[in-house]
Enzyme design. Structure first.
Site, PDB file in Angstrom:
ATOM      1  N   GLU A   5      -2.339 -10.979   1.516  1.00 42.69           N
ATOM      2  CA  GLU A   5      -2.715 -10.044   0.436  1.00 42.69           C
ATOM      3  C   GLU A   5      -4.235  -9.992   0.261  1.00 42.69           C
ATOM      4  O   GLU A   5      -4.740  -9.689  -0.826  1.00 42.69           O
ATOM      5  CB  GLU A   5      -2.043 -10.420  -0.896  1.00 42.69           C
ATOM      6  N   ARG A  23     -19.023  -7.924  -5.234  1.00 43.93           N
ATOM      7  CA  ARG A  23     -19.461  -6.535  -5.088  1.00 43.93           C
ATOM      8  C   ARG A  23     -19.381  -5.792  -6.414  1.00 43.93           C
ATOM      9  O   ARG A  23     -20.293  -5.048  -6.791  1.00 43.93           O
ATOM     10  CB  ARG A  23     -18.589  -5.855  -4.035  1.00 43.93           C
ATOM     11  N   ILE A  48       4.365  -9.114   9.977  1.00 42.75           N
ATOM     12  CA  ILE A  48       5.114  -8.302   9.011  1.00 42.75           C
ATOM     13  C   ILE A  48       6.310  -9.082   8.477  1.00 42.75           C
ATOM     14  O   ILE A  48       7.236  -9.414   9.232  1.00 42.75           O
ATOM     15  CB  ILE A  48       5.559  -6.973   9.648  1.00 42.75           C
ATOM     16  N   GLY A  91      -1.203  -5.169  -7.229  1.00 40.69           N
ATOM     17  CA  GLY A  91       0.021  -5.794  -7.723  1.00 40.69           C
ATOM     18  C   GLY A  91       0.495  -6.916  -6.831  1.00 40.69           C
ATOM     19  O   GLY A  91       0.980  -7.952  -7.313  1.00 40.69           O
ATOM     20  N   GLY A 145      -7.494  -7.317  10.358  1.00 38.90           N
ATOM     21  CA  GLY A 145      -6.902  -8.073   9.268  1.00 38.90           C
ATOM     22  C   GLY A 145      -7.657  -7.784   7.988  1.00 38.90           C
ATOM     23  O   GLY A 145      -7.335  -6.854   7.254  1.00 38.90           O
TER      24      GLY A 145
END
Length: 380
Positions: free
Chosen positions: A363, A375, A157, A240, A131
């Site tokens: 997302e 990071r 999905i 996006g 994941g």
């Protein structure tokens, strides 16, 4: 002030999306949720406005807009139904990948029907065992002449079992991100099957299922980008996608704020409207302030992604995290202001509460968003 205002074109796009939502989505969203209806006809109607190809290039038949315009559209549609808006966002992400990185052959094969939504596309990255660690995916594609033979499975999905086209990240080479490639796989190819429809807390207006691939022969021409570029393509798509899912949270939260304002004006306790209580006004003020702040950050991040700014990924991650956390908080506060009525399906608040909860997971989880931001900051 003009640098902080939407242009006339952006305002027109926003108004068109709001009108479509008011006419075609909001009146039906409660029934879609309750009866688990997938509104394919409504989604195709959105495609007639160009909402299936928002950032597909005009050369390829799309409307070629930027990420801010996309966010405005998703936010407007989520005011009626975050689940349906997010579903359309995912289709746009998959179509953009084909347009941006596909060969002429693969674009000619798929984009005309994706732009009209005669065929709908899914984005397939997540697997049962990978994941957040997406680069550990195990779905394997082995070259055999003019085809790849693909074996593996994809989990959670959107559109699984219903959509006709699947943009799939597969392993063609070494372990890690450099061994990942991107293929377009069709629903009717031999060896493609689907798991049972998932029983979800929210997002009831869209189907969700595992995609199972068993020795699926996929033409080499269906490769999107070059071998080994799949992970980079996937991550660029997610910049996006994160903006859009954040925008869906903004739209859903704005709807619940508006509902809460109206409800507190109408609801009387102790002989007065509860909107007149200072406690209520403070709560509404905080809801609006935090929502406006999240919107400003998301619009800025969208402009950076459109401009391909060096810090676009960090800003997309910050905006996604902040907008989805804020959206869920605002909806939760709206439910509290409704009291017991907010917990009933007779009012829309509980539906938005359920729909927005997943936005901090998909997302890229909001914990991963913090990892990306931290990071980047420590590498400067």
């Amino acid at each position: 002030m003009t640098q902080f205002e939407l242009t006339d074109d952006q305002l027109a796009i926003q108004e068109m999306a709001r009108k479509f939502t008011a006419d075609a989505i909001t009146p039906h969203a409660g029934e879609w949720d309750e009866k688990h209806i997938f509104p394919r006809d409504t989604i195709r109607a959105a495609a007639e406005l160009g909402f299936a190809s928002i950032y597909v290039s005009e050369e390829s038949g799309g409307i070629g807009l930027g990420r801010l315009e996309s966010a405005l559209i998703m936010e407007a549609m989520a005011y009626g139904c975050p689940s349906t808006s997010a579903f359309i966002s995912i289709h746009n992400m998959a179509s953009w990948m084909i347009d941006r990185f596909g060969s002429k052959a693969v674009k000619d094969k798929y984009l005309p029907s994706l732009i009209t939504m005669d065929r709908i596309a899914s984005y397939c990255l997540t697997e049962p065992s990978s994941g957040s660690d997406a680069a550990a995916l195990k779905t394997r594609a082995i070259r055999d002449g003019d085809h790849y033979v693909v074996t593996g499975s994809k989990q959670f999905i959107s559109g699984g079992g219903e959509n006709e086209v699947y943009v799939v990240m597969v392993r063609t080479g070494e372990e890690g991100p450099k061994g990942i490639s991107c293929l377009v796989i069709e629903k009717d190819m031999p060896g493609v099957s689907f798991g049972a429809q998932e029983k979800k807390l929210g997002w009831h207006s869209q189907p969700t299922a595992a995609v199972i691939l068993e020795d699926v022969r996929v033409p080499v021409e269906n490769l999107v980008g070059a071998e080994g570029e799949g992970f980079r393509i996937a991550m660029m798509g997610l910049d996006g996608g994160r903006l859009n899912i954040g925008a869906c949270s903004l739209g859903g939260a704005q709807r619940c704020l508006d509902e809460a304002i109206q409800y507190t004006k109408d609801r009387k306790q102790f002989g007065t409207a509860i909107a007149d209580f200072q406690n209520t006004q403070f709560t509404l003020a905080d809801m609006d302030t935090e929502l406006q702040a999240a919107r400003a950050l998301l619009y800025l991040a969208a402009a950076k992604v459109t401009a391909n700014a060096p810090d676009k990924t960090r800003f997309a991650a910050m905006a996604k995290r902040f907008a989805t956390d804020t959206g869920s908080k605002v909806v939760d506060q709206a439910l509290q202001l409704h009291g017991g009525y907010g917990y009933l399906q007779d009012y829309p608040i509980e539906r938005f509460w359920r729909d927005l909860r997943v936005h901090s997971i998909l997302e890229g989880t909001n914990q991963v968003m913090r990892m990306i931001v931290g990071r980047e900051l420590t590498r400067q």
